[in-house]
Design a protein around this motif. Sequence first.
Motif, PDB file in Angstrom:
ATOM      1  N   SER A 239       0.854  -1.187   0.000  1.00 26.51           N
ATOM      2  CA  SER A 239       0.000   0.000   0.000  1.00 26.51           C
ATOM      3  C   SER A 239       0.892   1.240   0.000  1.00 26.51           C
ATOM      4  CB  SER A 239      -0.912   0.014   1.234  1.00 26.51           C
ATOM      5  OG  SER A 239      -0.134   0.202   2.405  1.00 26.51           O
ATOM      6  N   VAL A 240       0.308   2.357  -0.377  1.00 25.78           N
ATOM      7  CA  VAL A 240       1.049   3.620  -0.386  1.00 25.78           C
ATOM      8  C   VAL A 240       1.558   3.956   1.018  1.00 25.78           C
ATOM      9  CG1 VAL A 240       0.887   6.106  -0.827  1.00 25.78           C
ATOM     10  CG2 VAL A 240      -0.069   4.485  -2.465  1.00 25.78           C
ATOM     11  N   PRO A 241       0.735   3.834   2.060  1.00 24.46           N
ATOM     12  CA  PRO A 241       1.258   4.134   3.400  1.00 24.46           C
ATOM     13  C   PRO A 241       2.462   3.264   3.790  1.00 24.46           C
ATOM     14  CG  PRO A 241      -1.126   4.099   3.455  1.00 24.46           C
ATOM     15  CD  PRO A 241      -0.718   3.600   2.103  1.00 24.46           C
ATOM     16  N   GLU A 242       2.420   1.973   3.455  1.00 23.24           N
ATOM     17  CA  GLU A 242       3.550   1.089   3.766  1.00 23.24           C
ATOM     18  C   GLU A 242       4.814   1.510   3.022  1.00 23.24           C
ATOM     19  OE1 GLU A 242       2.342  -3.416   4.467  1.00 23.24           O
ATOM     20  OE2 GLU A 242       1.461  -2.596   2.638  1.00 23.24           O
ATOM     21  N   LEU A 243       4.673   1.773   1.731  1.00 23.96           N
ATOM     22  CA  LEU A 243       5.834   2.151   0.933  1.00 23.96           C
ATOM     23  C   LEU A 243       6.374   3.506   1.352  1.00 23.96           C
ATOM     24  CD1 LEU A 243       4.593   0.863  -2.526  1.00 23.96           C
ATOM     25  CD2 LEU A 243       6.339  -0.166  -1.060  1.00 23.96           C
TER      26      LEU A 243
ATOM     27  N   LEU B 116       9.130   8.714   4.146  1.00 19.69           N
ATOM     28  CA  LEU B 116       8.390   9.887   3.657  1.00 19.69           C
ATOM     29  C   LEU B 116       6.953   9.833   4.131  1.00 19.69           C
ATOM     30  CD1 LEU B 116       9.572   9.668  -0.065  1.00 19.69           C
ATOM     31  CD2 LEU B 116      10.342  11.359   1.607  1.00 19.69           C
ATOM     32  N   SER B 117       6.319  10.993   4.142  1.00 13.34           N
ATOM     33  CA  SER B 117       4.876  11.003   4.374  1.00 13.34           C
ATOM     34  C   SER B 117       4.199  10.427   3.129  1.00 13.34           C
ATOM     35  CB  SER B 117       4.381  12.429   4.612  1.00 13.34           C
ATOM     36  OG  SER B 117       4.480  13.179   3.411  1.00 13.34           O
ATOM     37  N   ARG B 118       2.928  10.083   3.258  1.00 15.57           N
ATOM     38  CA  ARG B 118       2.208   9.557   2.086  1.00 15.57           C
ATOM     39  C   ARG B 118       2.185  10.574   0.954  1.00 15.57           C
ATOM     40  NH1 ARG B 118      -3.231   7.565   4.699  1.00 15.57           N
ATOM     41  NH2 ARG B 118      -2.770   9.423   5.891  1.00 15.57           N
ATOM     42  N   ALA B 119       1.949  11.832   1.303  1.00 14.37           N
ATOM     43  CA  ALA B 119       1.894  12.881   0.273  1.00 14.37           C
ATOM     44  C   ALA B 119       3.250  13.071  -0.398  1.00 14.37           C
ATOM     45  CB  ALA B 119       1.411  14.191   0.883  1.00 14.37           C
ATOM     46  N   ALA B 120       4.316  13.089   0.401  1.00 17.78           N
ATOM     47  CA  ALA B 120       5.654  13.263  -0.172  1.00 17.78           C
ATOM     48  C   ALA B 120       6.034  12.050  -1.031  1.00 17.78           C
ATOM     49  CB  ALA B 120       6.680  13.470   0.936  1.00 17.78           C
ATOM     50  N   PHE B 121       5.673  10.861  -0.580  1.00 17.22           N
ATOM     51  CA  PHE B 121       5.945   9.662  -1.367  1.00 17.22           C
ATOM     52  C   PHE B 121       5.204   9.734  -2.700  1.00 17.22           C
ATOM     53  CE2 PHE B 121       4.907   5.368  -2.793  1.00 17.22           C
ATOM     54  CZ  PHE B 121       6.170   4.803  -2.864  1.00 17.22           C
ATOM     55  N   ALA B 122       3.929  10.110  -2.657  1.00 17.43           N
ATOM     56  CA  ALA B 122       3.134  10.203  -3.884  1.00 17.43           C
ATOM     57  C   ALA B 122       3.728  11.239  -4.844  1.00 17.43           C
ATOM     58  CB  ALA B 122       1.682  10.549  -3.558  1.00 17.43           C
ATOM     59  N   ARG B 123       4.176  12.387  -4.319  1.00 17.91           N
ATOM     60  CA  ARG B 123       4.795  13.413  -5.176  1.00 17.91           C
ATOM     61  C   ARG B 123       6.093  12.897  -5.795  1.00 17.91           C
ATOM     62  NH1 ARG B 123       3.310  16.812  -0.975  1.00 17.91           N
ATOM     63  NH2 ARG B 123       5.431  16.762  -0.144  1.00 17.91           N
TER      64      ARG B 123
ATOM     65  N   LEU C  41       8.046   8.615 -11.966  1.00 19.37           N
ATOM     66  CA  LEU C  41       7.428   7.683 -12.895  1.00 19.37           C
ATOM     67  C   LEU C  41       6.387   8.293 -13.810  1.00 19.37           C
ATOM     68  CD1 LEU C  41       7.109   4.684 -10.461  1.00 19.37           C
ATOM     69  CD2 LEU C  41       8.743   4.963 -12.305  1.00 19.37           C
ATOM     70  N   GLY C  42       6.010   9.523 -13.541  1.00 20.78           N
ATOM     71  CA  GLY C  42       5.026  10.162 -14.419  1.00 20.78           C
ATOM     72  C   GLY C  42       3.591   9.739 -14.186  1.00 20.78           C
ATOM     73  N   GLN C  43       3.355   9.011 -13.110  1.00 24.71           N
ATOM     74  CA  GLN C  43       1.988   8.614 -12.742  1.00 24.71           C
ATOM     75  C   GLN C  43       1.950   8.430 -11.225  1.00 24.71           C
ATOM     76  OE1 GLN C  43       1.928   4.934 -15.048  1.00 24.71           O
ATOM     77  NE2 GLN C  43       1.745   3.794 -13.150  1.00 24.71           N
ATOM     78  N   PRO C  44       0.790   8.642 -10.638  1.00 22.23           N
ATOM     79  CA  PRO C  44       0.708   8.470  -9.183  1.00 22.23           C
ATOM     80  C   PRO C  44       0.723   6.997  -8.812  1.00 22.23           C
ATOM     81  CG  PRO C  44      -1.443   9.029 -10.080  1.00 22.23           C
ATOM     82  CD  PRO C  44      -0.463   9.106 -11.216  1.00 22.23           C
ATOM     83  N   PRO C  45       1.144   6.690  -7.575  1.00 18.77           N
ATOM     84  CA  PRO C  45       1.082   5.290  -7.143  1.00 18.77           C
ATOM     85  C   PRO C  45      -0.372   4.863  -6.985  1.00 18.77           C
ATOM     86  CG  PRO C  45       1.675   6.690  -5.306  1.00 18.77           C
ATOM     87  CD  PRO C  45       1.631   7.571  -6.517  1.00 18.77           C
ATOM     88  N   CYS C  46      -0.634   3.602  -7.220  1.00 21.65           N
ATOM     89  CA  CYS C  46      -1.982   3.076  -6.987  1.00 21.65           C
ATOM     90  C   CYS C  46      -2.147   2.938  -5.484  1.00 21.65           C
ATOM     91  CB  CYS C  46      -2.144   1.710  -7.640  1.00 21.65           C
ATOM     92  SG  CYS C  46      -2.020   1.761  -9.421  1.00 21.65           S
ATOM     93  N   SER C  47      -3.261   3.353  -4.980  1.00 21.29           N
ATOM     94  CA  SER C  47      -3.461   3.196  -3.539  1.00 21.29           C
ATOM     95  C   SER C  47      -4.402   2.054  -3.284  1.00 21.29           C
ATOM     96  CB  SER C  47      -3.997   4.492  -2.926  1.00 21.29           C
ATOM     97  OG  SER C  47      -5.361   4.631  -3.199  1.00 21.29           O
ATOM     98  N   THR C  48      -4.065   1.288  -2.239  1.00 19.85           N
ATOM     99  CA  THR C  48      -4.923   0.153  -1.853  1.00 19.85           C
ATOM    100  C   THR C  48      -5.256   0.274  -0.405  1.00 19.85           C
ATOM    101  OG1 THR C  48      -2.980  -1.211  -1.401  1.00 19.85           O
ATOM    102  CG2 THR C  48      -4.006  -1.438  -3.565  1.00 19.85           C
TER     103      THR C  48
END
Length: 91
Positions: free
Chosen positions: A61-65, A71-78, A84-91
């Motif tokens: 999941s995004v929080p785990e990664l 990183l925070s979830r928001a910083a990881f997503a950014r 990669l040019g696309q947001p991570p898939c969240s589960t």
Amino acid sequence: MPPEPGRPTVLDRLLDVLLVLAIRSDFRRSPNAPRWHRAPAGPRLSAARQAMREDVGHPWSVPELAAISGLSRAAFARTFLAALGQPPCST
């Protein structure tokens, strides 16, 4: 001389390995390599990438990664989006 047992299988695997090595070599030299190939070089995503490679069956999941990356979830997503040019898939 008769063919050795398992020869076709060995030759198939050898061809697979050579193809992967050739693609990797080309990507390393190319400024136009796909973003997914260049991204692992970034220090922020390398820890998450390593974790995913070590446990490919885990439903990441995004929080785990994000936590693995420090990183925070928001910083990881950014960071993921920038790399990669696309947001991570969240589960």
